[in-house]
Design a protein around this motif. Structure first.
Motif, PDB file in Angstrom:
ATOM      1  N   THR A 135       0.691  -1.481  -0.247  1.00  0.00           N
ATOM      2  CA  THR A 135      -0.018   0.032  -0.023  1.00  0.00           C
ATOM      3  C   THR A 135       1.336   0.735   0.055  1.00  0.00           C
ATOM      4  O   THR A 135       0.666   2.196  -0.415  1.00  0.00           O
ATOM      5  CB  THR A 135      -0.859  -0.280   1.067  1.00  0.00           C
ATOM      6  N   LEU A 154       1.197   4.238  -2.979  1.00  0.00           N
ATOM      7  CA  LEU A 154       0.974   5.644  -3.113  1.00  0.00           C
ATOM      8  C   LEU A 154       2.124   6.493  -3.264  1.00  0.00           C
ATOM      9  O   LEU A 154       1.999   7.699  -4.465  1.00  0.00           O
ATOM     10  CB  LEU A 154       0.884   6.309  -1.537  1.00  0.00           C
ATOM     11  N   VAL A 195      -3.036  10.177   1.826  1.00  0.00           N
ATOM     12  CA  VAL A 195      -3.905   8.335   2.348  1.00  0.00           C
ATOM     13  C   VAL A 195      -5.359   8.891   3.410  1.00  0.00           C
ATOM     14  O   VAL A 195      -6.290   8.284   3.121  1.00  0.00           O
ATOM     15  CB  VAL A 195      -3.107   7.054   3.099  1.00  0.00           C
ATOM     16  N   ASP A 235      -7.905  11.159   2.336  1.00  0.00           N
ATOM     17  CA  ASP A 235      -8.440   9.745   1.469  1.00  0.00           C
ATOM     18  C   ASP A 235      -9.733   9.320   1.971  1.00  0.00           C
ATOM     19  O   ASP A 235     -10.373   9.095   1.969  1.00  0.00           O
ATOM     20  CB  ASP A 235      -7.406   9.371  -0.017  1.00  0.00           C
ATOM     21  N   THR A 295      -9.917   8.132  -6.091  1.00  0.00           N
ATOM     22  CA  THR A 295      -8.965   8.667  -7.035  1.00  0.00           C
ATOM     23  C   THR A 295      -8.019   9.304  -6.398  1.00  0.00           C
ATOM     24  O   THR A 295      -8.039  10.455  -5.402  1.00  0.00           O
ATOM     25  CB  THR A 295      -8.939   8.652  -8.166  1.00  0.00           C
ATOM     26  N   ARG A 296      -6.693   9.428  -6.727  1.00  0.00           N
ATOM     27  CA  ARG A 296      -6.046  10.282  -6.349  1.00  0.00           C
ATOM     28  C   ARG A 296      -4.412  10.481  -7.291  1.00  0.00           C
ATOM     29  O   ARG A 296      -4.069   9.447  -8.016  1.00  0.00           O
ATOM     30  CB  ARG A 296      -5.328  10.568  -4.797  1.00  0.00           C
ATOM     31  N   THR A 301      -7.117   5.307  -5.260  1.00  0.00           N
ATOM     32  CA  THR A 301      -6.647   5.306  -3.777  1.00  0.00           C
ATOM     33  C   THR A 301      -6.000   4.066  -3.563  1.00  0.00           C
ATOM     34  O   THR A 301      -7.250   2.989  -3.512  1.00  0.00           O
ATOM     35  CB  THR A 301      -7.535   6.473  -2.689  1.00  0.00           C
ATOM     36  N   ASN A 352      -8.012   3.575  -0.165  1.00  0.00           N
ATOM     37  CA  ASN A 352      -8.677   2.903   0.217  1.00  0.00           C
ATOM     38  C   ASN A 352      -9.993   2.532  -0.586  1.00  0.00           C
ATOM     39  O   ASN A 352     -10.767   1.863  -0.241  1.00  0.00           O
ATOM     40  CB  ASN A 352      -9.137   3.932   1.529  1.00  0.00           C
ATOM     41  N   ALA A 391      -6.026   1.353   4.686  1.00  0.00           N
ATOM     42  CA  ALA A 391      -5.069   2.877   4.620  1.00  0.00           C
ATOM     43  C   ALA A 391      -5.006   3.682   5.562  1.00  0.00           C
ATOM     44  O   ALA A 391      -3.566   4.209   5.778  1.00  0.00           O
ATOM     45  CB  ALA A 391      -6.452   3.920   3.378  1.00  0.00           C
TER      46      ALA A 391
END
Length: 323
Positions: free
Chosen positions: A36, A40, A83, A86, A93-94, A99, A101, A109
């Motif tokens: 995770t 990111l 994070v 989010d 989305t990012r 994302t 999460n 997350a």
């Protein structure tokens, strides 16, 4: 020479070292935490906070070996906040990617953000400068205060511009300030110069957030990667909207549109039109310009050189985004 080329020529190798250290630190664990976190990290980003840290140290002759871990820690703190944001915002989305999460759920997350924050603090402790540790710890505390304040003020029509400035000061400006102060300290700057760099970072952070909030109202949706009025949709009233709420001619109508929380899409569109047509954009640009001017005045108090001139031009480019 274009600004990005100059940045690469000045601190490009150091930024690459920051990137490698981030990859190394976040890969060191096993299982889902690494997956995770690296998801990111590999989404990319502007890396503004590491850049501020590195350039602030360079002004005073700092060594990259001393500064790179703190620059990496600053980026990890920033990613931890993203994070967590989010999760709070239920963001799917990012930067054009799903994302954490959205893919793995809220529980992993939140723990990812906690993991990154813990690793960042470990890097800062290992660097061994208690002043930097204190600055970064206090900043994280204030950043949390700012986030809590933003949540408390969601949808409230009685908030003022001063409430907004206090909130973004804690959420954004103190982080920029901490990066600049930490870099200056690691570069061996005097107390006077550390203070000047702190003022520069704070004022730059204020301008950065004001411009970001303005772009949420008037920016290009494709370029921003999110719909216009996203803040309003979350019940977050930023400076352009607060300006209208304080104008007798517009307050009643804007308040009527925003009384429902969260606001409906049609109400958001009407408020955005009012913001664009009734002086709020120009007012917000003027406020951002004042913060930019104060940042440049503080930067003028430190030694002139390649790094300080680059920071000046980065500041001016920020202003050119909208003001």
């Amino acid at each position: 020479m274009k600004l990005l080329v100059r940045v690469r020529a000045t601190v490009g190798q150091a930024l690459e070292r920051v990137e490698r250290l981030l990859e190394e630190v976040l890969s060191a664990t096993e299982g889902l935490g690494a997956t995770t976190s690296l998801h990111l990290l590999r989404a990319g980003g502007k890396r503004i906070r590491p850049l501020l840290t590195l350039l602030s140290a360079r002004i005073f002759g700092g060594r990259d070996d001393d500064v790179v871990p703190i620059a990496a820690a600053a980026e990890m703190i920033h990613m931890a906040t993203l994070v967590h944001d989010d999760v709070i915002d239920h963001a799917p989305t990012r930067r054009g990617r799903p994302t954490v999460n959205a893919i793995w759920g809220n529980y992993p997350a939140v723990l990812t953000g906690d993991f990154m924050l813990a690793r960042a603090m470990s890097l800062i402790v290992d660097q061994g400068n208690p002043r930097v540790l204190k600055i970064m710890s206090d900043m994280i505390y204030e950043m949390c205060e700012g986030e809590i304040a933003q949540h408390q003020f969601k949808g409230r029509l009685d908030q003022t511009q001063q409430d907004y400035f206090r909130r973004i000061g804690k959420k954004t400006a103190r982080f920029f300030q901490a990066c600049c102060e930490s870099g200056a300290i690691l570069g061996g700057a005097s107390s006077h110069h550390v203070q000047a760099m702190g003022v520069f970072g704070y004022q730059l952070g204020m301008a950065f957030q004001v411009v970001d909030d303005l772009l949420d109202v008037v920016g290009d949706e494709v370029e921003m990667g999110k719909p216009a009025g996203s803040d309003l949709a979350e019940g977050v009233f930023t400076l352009p909207v607060l300006y209208l709420l304080e104008q007798p001619a517009y307050r009643e109508r804007v308040a009527e549109l925003l009384r429902e929380f969260p606001p409906a899409g049609a109400a958001i569109r009407q408020v955005l039109r009012m913001v664009r047509d009734n002086g709020a954009v120009r007012y917000t640009e003027e406020v951002a310009r004042r913060f930019i001017d104060q940042a440049l005045a503080a930067l003028g108090q430190v030694p002139d050189g390649v790094a300080s001139r680059l920071l000046r031009d980065i500041t001016l480019e920020l202003a050119a985004r909208r003001t």
